[in-house]
Design an enzyme around this catalytic site. Structure first.
Site, PDB file in Angstrom:
ATOM      1  CG  HIS A   1       7.827  -0.082   3.704  1.00 29.30           C
ATOM      2  ND1 HIS A   1       7.378  -0.055   2.488  1.00 29.30           N
ATOM      3  CD2 HIS A   1       7.778   1.248   4.079  1.00 29.30           C
ATOM      4  CE1 HIS A   1       6.661   1.045   2.108  1.00 29.30           C
ATOM      5  NE2 HIS A   1       6.813   1.833   2.960  1.00 29.30           N
TER       6      HIS A   1
ATOM      7  CD  GLN B   1       1.582  12.108   4.505  1.00 33.19           C
ATOM      8  OE1 GLN B   1       1.719  11.765   5.708  1.00 33.19           O
ATOM      9  NE2 GLN B   1       2.640  11.049   3.447  1.00 33.19           N
TER      10      GLN B   1
ATOM     11  CG  LEU C   1       4.798  -2.344   5.376  1.00 35.57           C
ATOM     12  CD1 LEU C   1       5.224  -3.051   6.810  1.00 35.57           C
ATOM     13  CD2 LEU C   1       5.057  -0.960   5.289  1.00 35.57           C
ATOM     14  CG  HIS C   2       7.873  -1.536  -1.122  1.00 29.21           C
ATOM     15  ND1 HIS C   2       9.167  -1.161  -0.282  1.00 29.21           N
ATOM     16  CD2 HIS C   2       7.355  -0.622  -1.149  1.00 29.21           C
ATOM     17  CE1 HIS C   2       9.217   0.420  -0.701  1.00 29.21           C
ATOM     18  NE2 HIS C   2       7.923   0.715  -0.896  1.00 29.21           N
ATOM     19  CB  ALA C   3      11.971  -5.503  -0.752  1.00 26.17           C
TER      20      ALA C   3
ATOM     21  N   GLY D   1      13.032   6.398   4.788  1.00 25.17           N
ATOM     22  CA  GLY D   1      13.757   5.990   3.715  1.00 25.17           C
ATOM     23  C   GLY D   1      14.275   7.186   3.084  1.00 25.17           C
TER      24      GLY D   1
ATOM     25  CB  SER E   1       7.335   3.479  -5.058  1.00 27.92           C
ATOM     26  OG  SER E   1       6.259   4.408  -4.817  1.00 27.92           O
TER      27      SER E   1
END
Lengths: 300, 300
Positions: free
Chosen positions: A40, A66, A36-38, A159, A197
């Site tokens: 998310h 996937q 997770l980053h900003a 997103g 990402s």
């Protein structure tokens, strides 16, 4: 800042959700693959706002279905401890972090005899990302259907960065009557425009610099969009030609639901500019909205 | 005997189900294609028993997506008024009888650009019925997923008559985590053994007589099952050879989940005997459970 409750089994998830189901509280889900980053974090904030007093559930699951053989399933970052910090900071209540066996009791690979049921998207899934990743969205929709089935949220937040995924999830919810409100949240960017990402961490300094070609190319198209589809594409291609170290996969302008545009769209046509490219061995995607004008407007 | 409430739109269905959702009452669904007979009535009774004080919903919808071109979509019987009598007699509360456009707003045919999301079964769907109807179960699972999404029942009741469908629906519910209890109800038969089917009305007197070969063949297999798989199949084939007017499509013995059996199954192996055949231009299917013994038991 309370640490969220971490659940690794379906049974524990159901138990944790039982009070919300009984009280009829709203449930919001943010499906993620972790790391997770900003970006998310902004999805979690959106979910927090939508759930009101109800629980926000974050799923953290790197979905093997996937990834095609040879893709980056093995090197995809797993950072659960750090992810829990992000969830705590954004007020998420429940983190569902199951094993592969918990999500796919029979294994994720379609077996010739006992193979599993899957959700198969319409032909939009064969374009754009689908050209290089032909089974990708089948895997995405199948796991999203499972997560929606397990959590049964009122709202699910995705997103806009993965724009084709967002469009296909919306379509699945419509086509299979899944009865959940799908909310798209805008892409969060670095100061120089690069979309956040989980894969950005694979870029070295030179590649990180080269990667800014993606948002520059999108902005070139958006800037020329008032002068028509052809002008927008020409501007984007010119920007790309001036950008070393970027191996283009596709650059397209489509409608807001990714429907193909006519050759000469009417002035005022809303559209989406999408790009995918490799920088080194890392594949990056990005997109922006625009509104098309017509060539005659340049002289006006 | 109260006439059930008939709903033709999704919106009306949601409104009619709202009280049950608020109170948390159990909801039972019986998905049908109409042309209800005593076999369906037994499904409705099962649903009534399972729903308790909650509503029983019967969907009446001839699903175009599960018919291939050249199959009997156009001649499939539509008998809504009579169906409502059956529903009333069995205490069903709500009948959902939507138009094709209400279920498939974009049309049921996958369009090359805007084509819909579908639910695709695993490889079991290619065997048995799937050999002559390769797209059938994709259509079935997609519409069942839609109906489960719209009604969100606690229990859904299906007939064992369409045994492969029952197995594939169970598998879909498991694989996509749809969280509904799938109940199979035994086949109802005419006094001479013919399984009730909406398609029986297409048989003339001679064909109706010939059609009894299907249950006779199944019973021949079940009767010889204690002497092993080969004995059961031999007995069934002998019965078929002695039965004129029946054009066999398949005769198979498989496991209870329709998994292929080993060549020499152990004594005590439960199995399902399945048959499909054409009688005139009408295609009929039937099946029965059995337990396999071993060849040595005949001498015992």
């Amino acid at each position: 800042m309370t640490r969220p409750q971490v659940l690794t089994t379906r049974a524990a998830l159901q138990e944790a959700l039982a009070p919300a189901r009984r009280s009829g509280a709203k449930v919001a889900l943010v499906p993620t693959m972790g790391a997770l980053h900003a970006g998310h974090a902004s999805l979690l904030r959106e979910a927090r706002a939508r759930a009101g007093a109800g629980p926000v559930v974050v799923s953290v699951f790197v979905n093997p279905l996937q990834f095609a053989p040879g893709e980056d399933l093995d090197r995809y970052p797993r950072t659960l401890e750090a992810d829990l910090e992000v969830c705590a900071a954004e007020g998420a209540d429940l983190v569902f972090a199951p094993s592969v066996a918990e999500v796919y009791p029979g294994g994720p690979d379609p077996d010739p005899v006992t193979g599993m049921t899957t959700v198969v998207p319409g032909p939009l899934a064969e374009r754009l990302e689908g050209r290089t990743r032909p089974t990708h969205f089948r895997g995405v929709l199948t796991v999203v259907a499972k997560l929606l089935g397990l959590v049964r949220p009122d709202v699910a937040v995705f997103g806009e960065k993965d724009y084709q995924q967002l469009v296909l999830v919306r379509r699945m919810v419509l086509d299979l009557c899944l009865g959940v409100d799908v909310v798209g949240a805008p892409t969060v960017r670095e100061p120089d425009g690069l979309a956040l990402s989980s894969r950005n961490r694979f870029l070295d300094a030179e590649q990180r610099e080269a990667a800014t070609a993606l948002p520059r190319t999108l902005h070139a198209a958006v800037g020329e969009a008032p002068y028509g589809l052809r002008a927008a594409l020409d501007a984007a291609r010119a920007e790309l030609r001036a950008s070393p170290g970027v191996d283009l996969d596709y650059l397209e302008i489509a409608g807001p639901d990714l429907e193909p545009l006519p050759e000469d769209p009417a002035a005022g046509t809303p559209c989406r500019v999408l790009i995918a490219a490799r920088v080194g061995s890392t594949r990056l995607i990005d997109n922006l909205p625009a509104v098309l004008g017509t060539p005659s407007e340049r002289s006006g």
